[in-house]
Structure formats: C-alpha cells, structure tokens
Design a protein around this motif. Structure first.
Motif, PDB file in Angstrom:
ATOM      1  N   PRO A 256      71.824 -16.783  -7.956  1.00 57.67           N
ATOM      2  CA  PRO A 256      72.796 -16.988  -6.878  1.00 57.67           C
ATOM      3  C   PRO A 256      73.680 -15.753  -6.746  1.00 57.67           C
ATOM      4  O   PRO A 256      73.868 -15.007  -7.713  1.00 57.67           O
ATOM      5  N   PRO A 257      74.245 -15.527  -5.569  1.00 56.67           N
ATOM      6  CA  PRO A 257      75.105 -14.358  -5.395  1.00 56.67           C
ATOM      7  C   PRO A 257      76.402 -14.486  -6.181  1.00 56.67           C
ATOM      8  O   PRO A 257      76.821 -15.590  -6.550  1.00 56.67           O
ATOM      9  N   VAL A 258      77.031 -13.340  -6.433  1.00 60.82           N
ATOM     10  CA  VAL A 258      78.312 -13.289  -7.139  1.00 60.82           C
ATOM     11  C   VAL A 258      79.301 -12.523  -6.265  1.00 60.82           C
ATOM     12  O   VAL A 258      78.928 -11.803  -5.344  1.00 60.82           O
ATOM     13  N   ASP A 259      80.583 -12.677  -6.580  1.00 60.90           N
ATOM     14  CA  ASP A 259      81.613 -12.031  -5.771  1.00 60.90           C
ATOM     15  C   ASP A 259      81.585 -10.520  -5.886  1.00 60.90           C
ATOM     16  O   ASP A 259      81.913  -9.807  -4.934  1.00 60.90           O
ATOM     17  N   SER A 260      81.188 -10.016  -7.051  1.00 61.85           N
ATOM     18  CA  SER A 260      81.188  -8.570  -7.252  1.00 61.85           C
ATOM     19  C   SER A 260      80.176  -8.199  -8.319  1.00 61.85           C
ATOM     20  O   SER A 260      79.935  -8.961  -9.268  1.00 61.85           O
ATOM     21  N   MET A 261      79.583  -7.026  -8.180  1.00 62.35           N
ATOM     22  CA  MET A 261      78.664  -6.501  -9.194  1.00 62.35           C
ATOM     23  C   MET A 261      79.399  -5.703 -10.269  1.00 62.35           C
ATOM     24  O   MET A 261      78.778  -5.231 -11.219  1.00 62.35           O
ATOM     25  N   ASP A 262      80.709  -5.554 -10.126  1.00 61.16           N
ATOM     26  CA  ASP A 262      81.484  -4.833 -11.131  1.00 61.16           C
ATOM     27  C   ASP A 262      81.342  -5.502 -12.495  1.00 61.16           C
ATOM     28  O   ASP A 262      81.499  -6.718 -12.629  1.00 61.16           O
ATOM     29  N   GLY A 263      81.002  -4.699 -13.482  1.00 64.05           N
ATOM     30  CA  GLY A 263      80.809  -5.217 -14.825  1.00 64.05           C
ATOM     31  C   GLY A 263      79.413  -5.749 -15.084  1.00 64.05           C
ATOM     32  O   GLY A 263      79.067  -6.070 -16.221  1.00 64.05           O
ATOM     33  N   ILE A 264      78.594  -5.867 -14.020  1.00 62.83           N
ATOM     34  CA  ILE A 264      77.218  -6.350 -14.181  1.00 62.83           C
ATOM     35  C   ILE A 264      76.254  -5.178 -14.285  1.00 62.83           C
ATOM     36  O   ILE A 264      75.350  -5.189 -15.118  1.00 62.83           O
ATOM     37  N   TRP A 265      76.468  -4.151 -13.456  1.00 62.09           N
ATOM     38  CA  TRP A 265      75.613  -2.968 -13.533  1.00 62.09           C
ATOM     39  C   TRP A 265      76.445  -1.736 -13.849  1.00 62.09           C
ATOM     40  O   TRP A 265      77.657  -1.704 -13.626  1.00 62.09           O
ATOM     41  N   SER A 266      75.781  -0.749 -14.376  1.00 67.72           N
ATOM     42  CA  SER A 266      76.440   0.525 -14.656  1.00 67.72           C
ATOM     43  C   SER A 266      76.349   1.421 -13.421  1.00 67.72           C
ATOM     44  O   SER A 266      75.513   1.173 -12.537  1.00 67.72           O
ATOM     45  N   PRO A 267      77.176   2.450 -13.318  1.00 64.78           N
ATOM     46  CA  PRO A 267      77.058   3.380 -12.188  1.00 64.78           C
ATOM     47  C   PRO A 267      75.660   3.978 -12.066  1.00 64.78           C
ATOM     48  O   PRO A 267      75.155   4.165 -10.951  1.00 64.78           O
ATOM     49  N   ARG A 268      75.034   4.270 -13.197  1.00 64.55           N
ATOM     50  CA  ARG A 268      73.677   4.828 -13.161  1.00 64.55           C
ATOM     51  C   ARG A 268      72.693   3.805 -12.598  1.00 64.55           C
ATOM     52  O   ARG A 268      71.824   4.150 -11.786  1.00 64.55           O
ATOM     53  N   GLU A 269      72.818   2.541 -13.021  1.00 63.74           N
ATOM     54  CA  GLU A 269      71.924   1.496 -12.509  1.00 63.74           C
ATOM     55  C   GLU A 269      72.175   1.257 -11.018  1.00 63.74           C
ATOM     56  O   GLU A 269      71.229   1.070 -10.245  1.00 63.74           O
ATOM     57  N   GLU A 270      73.420   1.268 -10.614  1.00 59.13           N
ATOM     58  CA  GLU A 270      73.746   1.089  -9.193  1.00 59.13           C
ATOM     59  C   GLU A 270      73.095   2.178  -8.353  1.00 59.13           C
ATOM     60  O   GLU A 270      72.486   1.898  -7.305  1.00 59.13           O
ATOM     61  N   HIS A 271      73.190   3.415  -8.798  1.00 60.35           N
ATOM     62  CA  HIS A 271      72.589   4.524  -8.055  1.00 60.35           C
ATOM     63  C   HIS A 271      71.065   4.384  -7.999  1.00 60.35           C
ATOM     64  O   HIS A 271      70.455   4.584  -6.941  1.00 60.35           O
ATOM     65  N   ALA A 272      70.452   4.025  -9.127  1.00 57.80           N
ATOM     66  CA  ALA A 272      68.993   3.904  -9.173  1.00 57.80           C
ATOM     67  C   ALA A 272      68.500   2.796  -8.251  1.00 57.80           C
ATOM     68  O   ALA A 272      67.501   2.958  -7.536  1.00 57.80           O
ATOM     69  N   ILE A 273      69.198   1.671  -8.238  1.00 57.15           N
ATOM     70  CA  ILE A 273      68.779   0.541  -7.401  1.00 57.15           C
ATOM     71  C   ILE A 273      68.922   0.888  -5.924  1.00 57.15           C
ATOM     72  O   ILE A 273      68.018   0.624  -5.114  1.00 57.15           O
ATOM     73  N   ASN A 274      70.043   1.494  -5.549  1.00 61.85           N
ATOM     74  CA  ASN A 274      70.252   1.838  -4.147  1.00 61.85           C
ATOM     75  C   ASN A 274      69.312   2.945  -3.678  1.00 61.85           C
ATOM     76  O   ASN A 274      69.040   3.065  -2.477  1.00 61.85           O
ATOM     77  N   THR A 275      68.806   3.730  -4.614  1.00 59.29           N
ATOM     78  CA  THR A 275      67.872   4.797  -4.268  1.00 59.29           C
ATOM     79  C   THR A 275      66.440   4.287  -4.176  1.00 59.29           C
ATOM     80  O   THR A 275      65.711   4.598  -3.230  1.00 59.29           O
ATOM     81  N   GLN A 276      66.030   3.494  -5.161  1.00 60.05           N
ATOM     82  CA  GLN A 276      64.637   3.063  -5.249  1.00 60.05           C
ATOM     83  C   GLN A 276      64.351   1.763  -4.501  1.00 60.05           C
ATOM     84  O   GLN A 276      63.218   1.533  -4.092  1.00 60.05           O
ATOM     85  N   PHE A 277      65.352   0.909  -4.354  1.00 61.80           N
ATOM     86  CA  PHE A 277      65.165  -0.383  -3.665  1.00 61.80           C
ATOM     87  C   PHE A 277      66.252  -0.560  -2.610  1.00 61.80           C
ATOM     88  O   PHE A 277      67.016  -1.521  -2.643  1.00 61.80           O
ATOM     89  N   PRO A 278      66.347   0.353  -1.661  1.00 62.15           N
ATOM     90  CA  PRO A 278      67.470   0.319  -0.726  1.00 62.15           C
ATOM     91  C   PRO A 278      67.386  -0.843   0.256  1.00 62.15           C
ATOM     92  O   PRO A 278      66.302  -1.339   0.559  1.00 62.15           O
ATOM     93  N   LEU A 279      68.560  -1.257   0.733  1.00 61.56           N
ATOM     94  CA  LEU A 279      68.630  -2.211   1.842  1.00 61.56           C
ATOM     95  C   LEU A 279      68.633  -1.389   3.124  1.00 61.56           C
ATOM     96  O   LEU A 279      69.671  -0.895   3.572  1.00 61.56           O
ATOM     97  N   GLN A 280      67.447  -1.226   3.713  1.00 60.00           N
ATOM     98  CA  GLN A 280      67.353  -0.359   4.890  1.00 60.00           C
ATOM     99  C   GLN A 280      68.081  -0.934   6.096  1.00 60.00           C
ATOM    100  O   GLN A 280      68.595  -0.196   6.927  1.00 60.00           O
ATOM    101  N   PHE A 281      68.097  -2.272   6.201  1.00 59.70           N
ATOM    102  CA  PHE A 281      68.796  -2.925   7.306  1.00 59.70           C
ATOM    103  C   PHE A 281      69.753  -3.936   6.690  1.00 59.70           C
ATOM    104  O   PHE A 281      69.321  -4.922   6.087  1.00 59.70           O
ATOM    105  N   PHE A 282      71.051  -3.656   6.853  1.00 57.84           N
ATOM    106  CA  PHE A 282      72.052  -4.376   6.070  1.00 57.84           C
ATOM    107  C   PHE A 282      73.354  -4.497   6.855  1.00 57.84           C
ATOM    108  O   PHE A 282      73.765  -3.554   7.545  1.00 57.84           O
ATOM    109  N   GLY A 283      73.973  -5.676   6.770  1.00 56.94           N
ATOM    110  CA  GLY A 283      75.262  -5.885   7.409  1.00 56.94           C
ATOM    111  C   GLY A 283      75.174  -6.932   8.493  1.00 56.94           C
ATOM    112  O   GLY A 283      74.638  -8.020   8.286  1.00 56.94           O
ATOM    113  N   THR A 284      75.665  -6.599   9.686  1.00 59.08           N
ATOM    114  CA  THR A 284      75.633  -7.510  10.823  1.00 59.08           C
ATOM    115  C   THR A 284      74.481  -7.149  11.757  1.00 59.08           C
ATOM    116  O   THR A 284      73.825  -6.124  11.580  1.00 59.08           O
ATOM    117  N   LYS A 285      74.283  -7.978  12.778  1.00 60.95           N
ATOM    118  CA  LYS A 285      73.250  -7.669  13.773  1.00 60.95           C
ATOM    119  C   LYS A 285      73.546  -6.331  14.439  1.00 60.95           C
ATOM    120  O   LYS A 285      72.635  -5.529  14.690  1.00 60.95           O
TER     121      LYS A 285
END
Length: 335
Positions: A256-285
C-alpha cells in the motif's frame, strides 16, 4: 513531425499485500474488462518466474482467461520469453487460442529468460549448451505459423499468421526486429537508457516484410496519474517500494502507498530507481498531455503500452482513464 499515438496495456499481474495469486488474477480481469472497448487496443501479459510478487508465470493460460472475459481487446504476450519455450509448442498453443478466439491474438517475443539463471535452467532443462539465437527461433516460429509447406506442421497454428512483435530493452533486438520487418516494442518501463539508440537502429535498418511495410515503434512506459499531483505522488510510493524490493532482493508483495519515502530509501536508491524505472507519465492529466508532447518530440513512437504499479484498484482504473483522456487530447491537438 509527430504522429498520433495508439495506446495499450501491459500488466505484470502483481500480487498485492493481503492477497494472493487468485486475487491477482481477479484484479487482472477487472482491469481488462474496464479497458475493453476503450481506446486501449491491446492487453499484454508479461512472463516472469521465481517471483512471488508477480503471478504472470503461465502467460498463455492468463491470455486465455482474459480472452474469455473480453470482447474487443487484442490480447497477447509481453512477452513469451523464447529461451524458455520451444517455438513449435508456442505455435501450437497460440494456434489453439486462435482457433478458439479468432484473430484477437498478439505474440510478443523476448530474448531473455525473464528470471535468474537457476530458474532458467529449471524451465528448459535441455538447453544446457548455451546456444540460443533469438532471430533463428523467431524465424522458426514464423514458419510454423505460416503456410510454409514443411513436413513439420504445428496444428493448430499453421496458416494463422498470428502477428509477431519483437520485444527488447537494448539495441540487440532492434537489429533483429528491423531485419525481420516486425514491430519493435522497447521496454522503457524498466530499462529506458538505450531507447533512443535502439529506435534509431530499428528505423534506419528496417526491411519491409509480409507483416509490416514500414517501422512500427512501440514502448512500454510507467504511468501513474491522478486528479492532483499530490495524489499521484502518494500512489507512486507503491511503485517506488516495489522497485526497492527488487533492488534489495526482498520478495515483498505490492505494498500500500505511504505518506513519504523518507527513511525508506537512501538517496542512492532513490536516484537509481528514478533513473532505471522512471515514471514517464506522472501527475495529473494536464501533466501527462505536456509529457506526451515532450516524449513524442524526442521519440515519435506509434504506440505506448502503459504499465502501472498502483495498489488500490479504483486508483489504478482511474489512472488508466486519465491517461486515455490525455492521449485523446494530445491526438486532437496534432490533427
């Protein structure tokens, strides 16, 4: 000059926390019924093994289940991993589905096993010499699905000409798709780095075939849309935690979703995920419409296959609806 975009669905059939494989299949059908008759043209099921968080190991059985529960969608594999399967058996199985359901089948083919090597050896025990030619096996499968006149007949299967799509996440498959004159689907939902180069190779080397007269570029993208950017950011934490589990070799179900990823991933993991598994279409319509413009300015694809790791099914269906609306707006603007 950009072109109108066709859209389709890629479902990895995730197992949600608190559920099981049965529930994952029910969710799979819920989404299929929701998009059946919409602008979404096809509904593809991936093939993965040795992953308790993904229930799409028996791809053909799931394709049959979807065909039984829909009327309009083309249904297929995204894809059948050919190192795991005999082309002859694939031809017979898809030929059987064709005989039952008619011309609603797509046959997407991948060159990787879709799993680790230990599992790959367990899947195809007679393939220990390491010799595998993706191109040769595609051509063998084409012969079985055509009216080749050979003494070895795949029946049902022969003379069905079920359309074949070459899947890839690097430049290797682009060369093969171009030389065989087949549609090419790039897996940008997990490996976007070589997409531009692969599409360039595909277009520059394309040779027309009986199936296809000119290049047809497809791409699988991660899509998470909601009514507000804040809602989309909340939903996206499920995507981030899912990929983080893969990075850490942790066999978590879809969280299930959480309010924040702070404390769940490290800065290095955040960068790797956003680079390798990006959300190409994200946000509102509205965000997605602009993102489509930017994406097409760079890649000019014919079709986007939308994938989404969203925990709540209502939010998942809403995201697909919003993406469909965004694409309609984009297409209307470029007319």
């Amino acid at each position: 000059m950009t072109k109108k975009i066709n859209i389709s669905v890629l479902n990895l059939v995730p197992v949600r926390e608190g559920s099981n494989a049965t529930g994952a299949f029910e969710d799979m059908i819920t989404l299929a019924k929701h998009v059946d008759g919409s602008s979404y043209q096809r509904y593809w099921i991936s093939e993965h093994h040795n992953m308790v968080s993904i229930a799409s190991s028996a791809t053909r059985q799931l394709i049959q289940h979807i065909l039984q529960n829909t009327e309009h969608l083309r249904v297929g594999s995204g894809g059948v991993m050919l190192p795991n399967h005999s082309p002859y058996i694939v031809a017979e199985e898809f030929g059987t589905l064709h005989a039952i359901f008619g011309d609603r089948l797509d046959l997407g083919l991948g060159r990787a096993p879709g799993t680790d090597m230990l599992t790959a050896n367990a899947i195809r025990r007679n393939n220990h010499d390491g010799v595998f030619s993706f191109k040769d096996e595609i051509e063998e499968l084409q012969r079985y699905l055509s009216n080749s006149g050979t003494s070895l007949v795949a029946y049902p299967g022969n003379n069905t000409y079920i359309p074949i799509y070459v899947l890839g996440s690097s430049t290797d498959s682009a060369h093969i798709a171009a030389s065989l004159g087949l549609p090419y689907a790039f897996a940008a939902h997990f490996a976007p780095a070589q997409m531009k180069e692969a599409f360039s190779i595909y277009e520059n080397n394309f040779k027309p075939s009986k199936q296809l007269s000119e290049p047809y570029k497809m791409v699988s993208n991660n899509v998470i849309l909601a009514d507000t950017k804040a809602q989309a950011e909340y939903l996206a934490t499920t995507h981030y935690m899912n990929i983080l589990g893969m990075f850490r070799s942790s066999r978590m179900l879809l969280q299930p979703p959480v309010d924040s990823m702070d404390g769940i991933w490290s800065p290095r993991e955040e960068h790797a995920i956003n680079t390798q598994f990006p959300l190409q279409f994200f946000g509102t319509k509205e965000d997605a419409v602009q993102q489509l413009k930017d994406f097409q300015q760079e890649f000019d694809v014919d079709e986007i296959i939308a994938a989404a790791y969203i925990y709540d099914m209502d939010a998942l269906l809403k995201s697909y609806d919003l993406f469909e609306e965004a694409v309609k707006e984009y297409n209307a603007e470029i007319e």
